[in-house]
Design a protein around this motif. Sequence first.
Motif, mmCIF file in Angstrom:
data_model
loop_
_atom_site.group_PDB
_atom_site.id
_atom_site.type_symbol
_atom_site.label_atom_id
_atom_site.label_comp_id
_atom_site.label_asym_id
_atom_site.label_seq_id
_atom_site.Cartn_x
_atom_site.Cartn_y
_atom_site.Cartn_z
ATOM 1 N N LYS A 69 89.105 34.315 42.363
ATOM 2 C CA LYS A 69 90.428 34.094 41.783
ATOM 3 C C LYS A 69 90.497 34.616 40.343
ATOM 4 O O LYS A 69 91.490 35.204 39.940
ATOM 5 N N SER A 70 89.429 34.376 39.596
ATOM 6 C CA SER A 70 89.430 34.778 38.189
ATOM 7 C C SER A 70 89.127 36.265 38.015
ATOM 8 O O SER A 70 89.305 36.795 36.925
ATOM 9 N N GLY A 71 88.656 36.932 39.075
ATOM 10 C CA GLY A 71 88.359 38.353 38.988
ATOM 11 C C GLY A 71 86.981 38.633 38.413
ATOM 12 O O GLY A 71 86.674 39.764 38.051
ATOM 13 N N LYS A 72 86.143 37.623 38.303
ATOM 14 C CA LYS A 72 84.798 37.787 37.737
ATOM 15 C C LYS A 72 83.750 37.686 38.835
ATOM 16 O O LYS A 72 82.712 37.049 38.669
ATOM 17 N N SER A 73 84.009 38.328 39.942
ATOM 18 C CA SER A 73 83.101 38.236 41.077
ATOM 19 C C SER A 73 81.840 39.049 40.818
ATOM 20 O O SER A 73 81.829 39.989 40.023
ATOM 21 N N LYS A 74 80.780 38.672 41.504
ATOM 22 C CA LYS A 74 79.493 39.346 41.349
ATOM 23 C C LYS A 74 79.249 40.348 42.473
ATOM 24 O O LYS A 74 78.592 41.358 42.269
ATOM 25 N N ILE A 75 79.752 40.077 43.652
ATOM 26 C CA ILE A 75 79.447 40.910 44.815
ATOM 27 C C ILE A 75 80.683 41.643 45.323
ATOM 28 O O ILE A 75 80.664 42.853 45.517
ATOM 29 N N LYS B 161 91.399 41.291 49.771
ATOM 30 C CA LYS B 161 92.197 40.147 50.212
ATOM 31 C C LYS B 161 91.307 38.909 50.145
ATOM 32 O O LYS B 161 90.088 38.999 50.293
ATOM 33 N N PHE B 162 91.949 37.777 49.908
ATOM 34 C CA PHE B 162 91.216 36.517 49.964
ATOM 35 C C PHE B 162 91.030 36.154 51.426
ATOM 36 O O PHE B 162 91.994 35.799 52.109
ATOM 37 N N TYR C 144 84.825 23.561 56.894
ATOM 38 C CA TYR C 144 85.389 23.386 55.546
ATOM 39 C C TYR C 144 86.901 23.558 55.595
ATOM 40 O O TYR C 144 87.438 24.580 55.179
ATOM 41 N N PRO C 145 87.636 22.546 56.081
ATOM 42 C CA PRO C 145 89.095 22.711 56.211
ATOM 43 C C PRO C 145 89.809 22.848 54.860
ATOM 44 O O PRO C 145 90.729 23.660 54.724
ATOM 45 N N GLU C 146 89.378 22.081 53.838
ATOM 46 C CA GLU C 146 90.041 22.180 52.529
ATOM 47 C C GLU C 146 89.792 23.558 51.910
ATOM 48 O O GLU C 146 90.689 24.143 51.285
ATOM 49 N N LEU C 147 88.597 24.054 52.059
ATOM 50 C CA LEU C 147 88.260 25.370 51.520
ATOM 51 C C LEU C 147 89.086 26.462 52.206
ATOM 52 O O LEU C 147 89.603 27.369 51.534
ATOM 53 N N CYS C 148 89.244 26.366 53.503
ATOM 54 C CA CYS C 148 90.033 27.360 54.231
ATOM 55 C C CYS C 148 91.494 27.320 53.798
ATOM 56 O O CYS C 148 92.135 28.382 53.674
ATOM 57 N N LEU C 149 92.028 26.125 53.562
ATOM 58 C CA LEU C 149 93.403 26.018 53.069
ATOM 59 C C LEU C 149 93.529 26.616 51.668
ATOM 60 O O LEU C 149 94.514 27.294 51.361
ATOM 61 N N ALA C 150 92.538 26.382 50.836
ATOM 62 C CA ALA C 150 92.564 26.940 49.479
ATOM 63 C C ALA C 150 92.484 28.471 49.533
ATOM 64 O O ALA C 150 93.148 29.157 48.748
ATOM 65 N N ALA D 89 95.359 30.956 48.161
ATOM 66 C CA ALA D 89 95.050 32.017 47.197
ATOM 67 C C ALA D 89 95.552 33.365 47.702
ATOM 68 O O ALA D 89 96.059 34.186 46.914
ATOM 69 N N GLU D 90 95.442 33.603 48.989
ATOM 70 C CA GLU D 90 95.919 34.874 49.556
ATOM 71 C C GLU D 90 97.437 34.975 49.483
ATOM 72 O O GLU D 90 97.976 36.030 49.153
ATOM 73 N N THR D 91 98.147 33.877 49.775
ATOM 74 C CA THR D 91 99.609 33.936 49.677
ATOM 75 C C THR D 91 100.039 34.141 48.225
ATOM 76 O O THR D 91 100.987 34.879 47.965
ATOM 77 N N CYS D 92 99.344 33.532 47.274
ATOM 78 C CA CYS D 92 99.660 33.766 45.853
ATOM 79 C C CYS D 92 99.399 35.221 45.482
ATOM 80 O O CYS D 92 100.182 35.819 44.734
ATOM 81 N N ARG D 93 98.308 35.785 45.975
ATOM 82 C CA ARG D 93 98.000 37.186 45.681
ATOM 83 C C ARG D 93 99.075 38.105 46.243
ATOM 84 O O ARG D 93 99.519 39.043 45.589
ATOM 85 N N GLN D 94 99.543 37.815 47.448
ATOM 86 C CA GLN D 94 100.573 38.649 48.056
ATOM 87 C C GLN D 94 101.902 38.537 47.313
ATOM 88 O O GLN D 94 102.611 39.524 47.158
#
Length: 140
Positions: free
Chosen positions: A18-24, A33-34, A55-61, A65-70
């Motif tokens: 989300k922050s754009g500071k990914s390592k991989i 895409k998220f 991980y249902p909460e993680l999948c919802l998050a 995040a993907e809908t916000c990105r779109q």
Amino acid sequence: MKVSNIEKEYWDALERLKSGKSKIVDTRSTRFKFTKDAVGREAGRGKGYVRHQRYPELCLAISDAETCRQQNSPATPSATAKIEQQKALKNKARDDYSRLKDEYDLLMIEYLNVVRRNFELETGLVDSTNVNLIRLPNAR
């Protein structure tokens, strides 16, 4: 609810994405895409480890995040808009080329007149009465 170490790694990976500071994962790519797989790869795991059953909460998050990105991504122009833009660029380049060609032709005429004048001065033809120089107004 207690969060396991692995789930914490997934949440940290999602925050890095989300922050754009990914390592991989390259978040600056146009194809980014998220997804559950992107979060899994960023967390150092393989594809398919993040599942809705685990991980249902993680999948919802992730889907949020993907809908916000779109929604925040700039609108991509349609095919006809792209064609019109390319036509406009082509016409501008054609106009610039013709303008530069006209300027070049004028400069070449001036240059050839200078070369001719120099030759005449060197050979003494300037004093001759049957030689006429071509005089063009300075177009610059």
